[in-house]
Design an enzyme around this catalytic site. Structure first.
Site, PDB file in Angstrom:
ATOM      1  N   ASN A 396       0.810  -1.216   0.000  1.00 52.74           N
ATOM      2  CA  ASN A 396       0.000   0.000   0.000  1.00 52.74           C
ATOM      3  C   ASN A 396       0.844   1.266   0.000  1.00 52.74           C
ATOM      4  OD1 ASN A 396      -2.941  -1.004   0.442  1.00 52.74           O
ATOM      5  ND2 ASN A 396      -1.760  -2.142   1.960  1.00 52.74           N
ATOM      6  N   ASP A 397       1.546   1.488   1.072  1.00 50.12           N
ATOM      7  CA  ASP A 397       2.215   2.768   1.293  1.00 50.12           C
ATOM      8  C   ASP A 397       3.404   2.995   0.363  1.00 50.12           C
ATOM      9  OD1 ASP A 397       0.402   3.129   3.456  1.00 50.12           O
ATOM     10  OD2 ASP A 397       1.684   1.825   4.666  1.00 50.12           O
ATOM     11  N   VAL A 398       4.098   1.926  -0.014  1.00 46.57           N
ATOM     12  CA  VAL A 398       5.310   2.090  -0.822  1.00 46.57           C
ATOM     13  C   VAL A 398       4.992   2.327  -2.294  1.00 46.57           C
ATOM     14  CG1 VAL A 398       6.688   0.717   0.764  1.00 46.57           C
ATOM     15  CG2 VAL A 398       5.569  -0.404  -1.177  1.00 46.57           C
TER      16      VAL A 398
END
Length: 470
Positions: A396-398
């Protein structure tokens, strides 16, 4: 006397070999092809270190009842083995929290040894020894509770979001100053035994307060930083016990953990102070609300298989979702199926993907994915415009482009994988819930993005089946 000198020379040789093996272990574990060799070298080095220490007890004649003492030592070794073997057999998804527990156990040992040395020496402890002893127990104490908090967050028995309150940083800094002040006083007045438990108690509380305000997205850096603290406390214990091997091993552990923490912080474009005191990872209310209103495009396993089969270049981006679903072996099957069709398949590895440094590398290595197919972020980011399909598996975040465009985002400035520049992006997720950092990802609403909802292992398995039928 000659026998004693000869024994000491032999023990010195054992320590020298063990130290060399520890250094080689760190060197070999830098690369996946030699990682197994590095682990074996570390294990052999530790066995030699333990054996040399047991011999040292006998030759120095420090223990009056050596047989009884050896009995207790081997009992402790047996208990440690009984605990360590099950811990080493946990699922790959639990490796980060298992690593945090290992840090806690090691730091607890350091704290106990330091405490025993203090009460045995009492008022006769010289200033230098007392100073390193205080460093030992302060670092050891905060690492014990800090590691337990990290393990609890990773295991999700504690809230994953940052827990903060007004004036928290000032409170934490005040505790640390008090602990250091007590340590300075004890160096000059080691007989003030009533202050020692206060210092240790503050260190234990400080460890809790140090980790609870840290969000999930920073957890890889926290793990490596705790590893550094544990190593430094062990090095300090080496000075207290006058054990050169322990100094070397602790220094190696502490410095490698520190260097890794610097690398991880750089990968997130964040400073140490920002990681430790930034309360990173809180869900933005605006993002959560926008998430409900914006439509997304989804696809079935059959449609995903068709798109992948027609592609020439595919990049797989693994994340914690792959680890949770234990999908790495199915991902390997997908790699094999696409490669047989002549598709060029590579894996984009973000430095902080997952819950610990190198998490994705370990999972893919377990599934025997070829090492030369694993690409670091800096090496592959420029290739995304030529990529036909980027398949994101629980990362998600990367992959969040808000890190590059939204100055109000808590991850703004963090280097991410440029997957949105691919011709097609497919994202396997259970739901539209935000990732561990607790923020929404605008990538999911882009025109070229298809959401593949479901368990990663099941979904990838279904794609492989469809490719087999085609």
């Amino acid at each position: 006397m000659t026998e004693f000198v000869g024994s000491q020379s032999f023990i010195g040789l054992i320590y020298l070999i063990a130290s060399a093996l520890f250094i080689l272990a760190l060197r070999w574990m830098n690369a996946p092809p030699t990682a197994r060799r590095g682990i074996l070298a570390g294990e052999i080095g530790m066995v030699l270190a333990i054996g040399g220490t047991l011999l040292q007890l006998g030759t120095e004649g420090k223990l009056e009842h050596i047989a009884i003492s050896y009995g207790w030592i081997f009992l402790a070794l047996g208990i440690g083995t009984a605990i360590g073997v099950p811990l080493g057999m946990v699922q790959m998804t639990a490796v980060p929290q298992r690593t945090a527990l290992s840090h806690a156990f090691g730091a607890f040992c350091v704290t106990l040894v330091g405490t025993a040395e203090y009460y045995l020496g009492g008022a006769n402890i010289p200033p230098f020894k007392m100073s390193v002893l205080c460093c030992e127990v302060i670092l050891g104490g905060l690492t014990v509770t800090g590691s337990l908090m990290a393990a609890g967050k990773l295991q999700e028995v504690l809230p994953q979001r940052p827990i903060t309150f007004k004036g928290q940083n000032l409170f934490n800094l005040s505790m640390l100053v008090v602990a250091i002040g007590i340590a300075v006083y004890l160096v000059h007045n080691p007989g003030a035994t009533h202050l020692y438990p206060v210092m240790v108690g503050i260190a234990l509380v400080f460890g809790v307060m140090l980790v609870i305000p840290i969000g999930g997205a920073d957890m890889p850096t926290v793990i490596s930083l705790l590893n550094s603290y544990a190593g430094l406390s062990a090095a300090a214990m080496g000075f207290v016990l006058n054990n050169k091997l322990l100094i070397v091993a602790g220094a190696l552990d502490g410095s490698s953990g520190f260097i890794l923490s610097v690398i991880m912080s750089k990968a997130m474009n964040r400073s140490f102070t920002n990681v430790l005191f930034g309360a990173f990872g809180q869900v933005a209310p605006a993002a959560a609300g926008a998430q409900e209103a914006r439509p997304v495009k989804s696809a079935s396993p059959e449609e995903a298989a068709g798109i992948l089969a027609a592609a020439s270049r595919v990049v797989v981006v693994p994340g914690y979702g792959m680890a949770v679903a234990q999908a790495q072996h199915k991902v390997r099957e997908l790699y094999d199926a696409l490669t047989k069709r002549g598709v060029d398949v590579r894996f984009a590895i973000h430095p902080v993907a997952g819950r610990m440094p190198g998490h994705m590398n370990v999972l893919l290595a377990e599934a025997d994915v070829p090492y030369d197919r694993l690409m670091e972020m800096d090496d592959i980011n420029g290739d995304f415009p030529q990529v036909d399909v980027s398949l994101i598996i629980g990362a998600n975040d990367v992959t969040n482009p808000a890190a590059k465009t939204d100055k109000s985002s808590p991850i703004y400035g963090m280097p991410v994988l440029d997957v949105e520049r691919s011709h097609t992006v497919m994202v396997i997720k259970r739901s539209m819930n935000p990732g561990f950092a607790g923020i929404d990802n605008p990538l999911y609403y882009m025109d070229q993005t298809l959401m593949l909802f479901g368990d990663a292992k099941v979904f990838v398995s279904n794609i492989v089946k469809e490719l087999g039928h085609g």
